[in-house]
Motif scaffolding. Structure first.
Motif, short mmCIF file in Angstrom:
data_model
loop_
_atom_site.label_atom_id
_atom_site.label_comp_id
_atom_site.label_asym_id
_atom_site.label_seq_id
_atom_site.Cartn_x
_atom_site.Cartn_y
_atom_site.Cartn_z
N THR A 35 -45.64 6.87 -32.29
CA THR A 35 -46.05 5.49 -32.03
C THR A 35 -47.39 5.45 -31.31
OG1 THR A 35 -43.74 4.79 -31.91
CG2 THR A 35 -45.36 3.30 -30.95
N ALA A 36 -47.55 6.30 -30.30
CA ALA A 36 -48.83 6.35 -29.57
C ALA A 36 -49.96 6.74 -30.51
CB ALA A 36 -48.72 7.33 -28.41
N ARG A 37 -49.72 7.72 -31.38
CA ARG A 37 -50.75 8.16 -32.32
C ARG A 37 -51.15 7.01 -33.25
NH1 ARG A 37 -48.21 12.04 -35.28
NH2 ARG A 37 -48.25 13.35 -33.43
N ARG A 44 -55.20 4.84 -20.86
CA ARG A 44 -53.93 5.56 -20.71
C ARG A 44 -52.83 4.61 -20.24
NH1 ARG A 44 -50.70 8.45 -17.17
NH2 ARG A 44 -50.02 10.49 -17.94
N GLU A 45 -53.12 3.83 -19.21
CA GLU A 45 -52.12 2.93 -18.64
C GLU A 45 -51.71 1.83 -19.63
OE1 GLU A 45 -50.29 3.43 -15.91
OE2 GLU A 45 -51.41 5.31 -15.88
N VAL A 92 -44.82 8.06 -21.30
CA VAL A 92 -45.76 9.02 -20.70
C VAL A 92 -45.85 10.27 -21.56
CG1 VAL A 92 -46.16 10.53 -18.70
CG2 VAL A 92 -45.50 8.13 -18.35
N TYR A 93 -44.73 10.75 -22.02
CA TYR A 93 -44.71 11.94 -22.89
C TYR A 93 -45.52 11.67 -24.16
CZ TYR A 93 -42.99 15.75 -25.79
OH TYR A 93 -42.90 16.86 -26.61
N GLY A 94 -45.30 10.51 -24.78
CA GLY A 94 -46.02 10.17 -26.01
C GLY A 94 -47.51 10.09 -25.81
N VAL A 95 -47.93 9.53 -24.69
CA VAL A 95 -49.35 9.39 -24.38
C VAL A 95 -49.97 10.76 -24.09
CG1 VAL A 95 -50.97 8.46 -22.68
CG2 VAL A 95 -49.16 7.00 -23.62
N ALA A 140 -48.94 13.68 -25.05
CA ALA A 140 -48.95 14.51 -26.26
C ALA A 140 -50.13 14.16 -27.17
CB ALA A 140 -47.62 14.35 -27.01
N ASN A 141 -50.70 12.99 -26.95
CA ASN A 141 -51.86 12.58 -27.73
C ASN A 141 -53.18 12.75 -26.96
OD1 ASN A 141 -51.20 11.31 -30.47
ND2 ASN A 141 -49.56 10.56 -29.14
N GLY A 142 -53.12 13.55 -25.91
CA GLY A 142 -54.35 13.92 -25.19
C GLY A 142 -54.76 13.01 -24.06
N TYR A 143 -53.91 12.12 -23.63
CA TYR A 143 -54.27 11.24 -22.52
C TYR A 143 -53.67 11.73 -21.23
CZ TYR A 143 -56.54 7.30 -24.87
OH TYR A 143 -57.42 6.49 -25.52
#
Length: 157
Positions: A119-121, A131-132, A149-152, A154-157
């Motif tokens: 979803t974040a991707r 990020r927030e 937080v994990y999703g963000v 994992a996408n480099g944030y």
């Protein structure tokens, strides 16, 4: 008003192949409620069936609605990412009961952390987020704070 009643076996129940039509219909499509079945039968020129007979015949097919919800949940997860809550709400929107939707989501085998990553991707592919803000968006979508937080991250944030 719709009246519900049993149609005797050997009566119009089998004469136009309604049960067969319904079973074929369900083997091809995933519908959670009776109205589309009735509409389908009307399109198939079975207009002489009354709505009550159609509803009765659908009930006689002994369809496991929880399993139908589970199959639909898996289809949704192939094409899009969902949070646990988001997928339950989507299945309820499709007219499954809360119990059927929750059964499906509990048994669909989804990794909700991985769903948060997907979803974040998706959000990052189409828009700019801090990020927030991205964490807040994922939480709004129904992910827990930890999943967001994990999703963000994992996408480099």
């Amino acid at each position: 008003m719709i009246e519900y009643y049993q149609v005797p076996i050997g009566y119009s129940f089998f004469s136009c192949g309604v049960v067969i039509s319904i079973l074929v219909y369900f083997s091809m499509l995933l519908f959670s409620f009776i109205v589309p079945i009735y509409q389908y039968l009307m399109l198939k020129n079975c207009k002489h069936y009354v709505e009550a007979e159609t509803i009765c015949n659908v009930g006689c097919c002994e369809i496991d609605w929880s399993e139908r919800a589970l199959k639909l949940a898996k289809v949704y997860l192939k094409f899009s990412a969902f949070s646990y809550l988001g997928l339950v709400q989507q299945l309820e929107y499709e007219r499954f009961t809360k119990k059927q939707a929750e059964y499906a989501v509990k048994h669909c085998g989804a990794n909700w952390y991985e769903q948060a990553v997907r979803t974040a991707r998706t959000y990052l592919d189409f828009s700019a987020f801090s990020r927030e803000d991205l964490i807040e968006q994922l939480e709004y979508e129904g992910f827990t704070h930890e999943q967001a937080v994990y999703g963000v991250e994992a996408n480099g944030y």
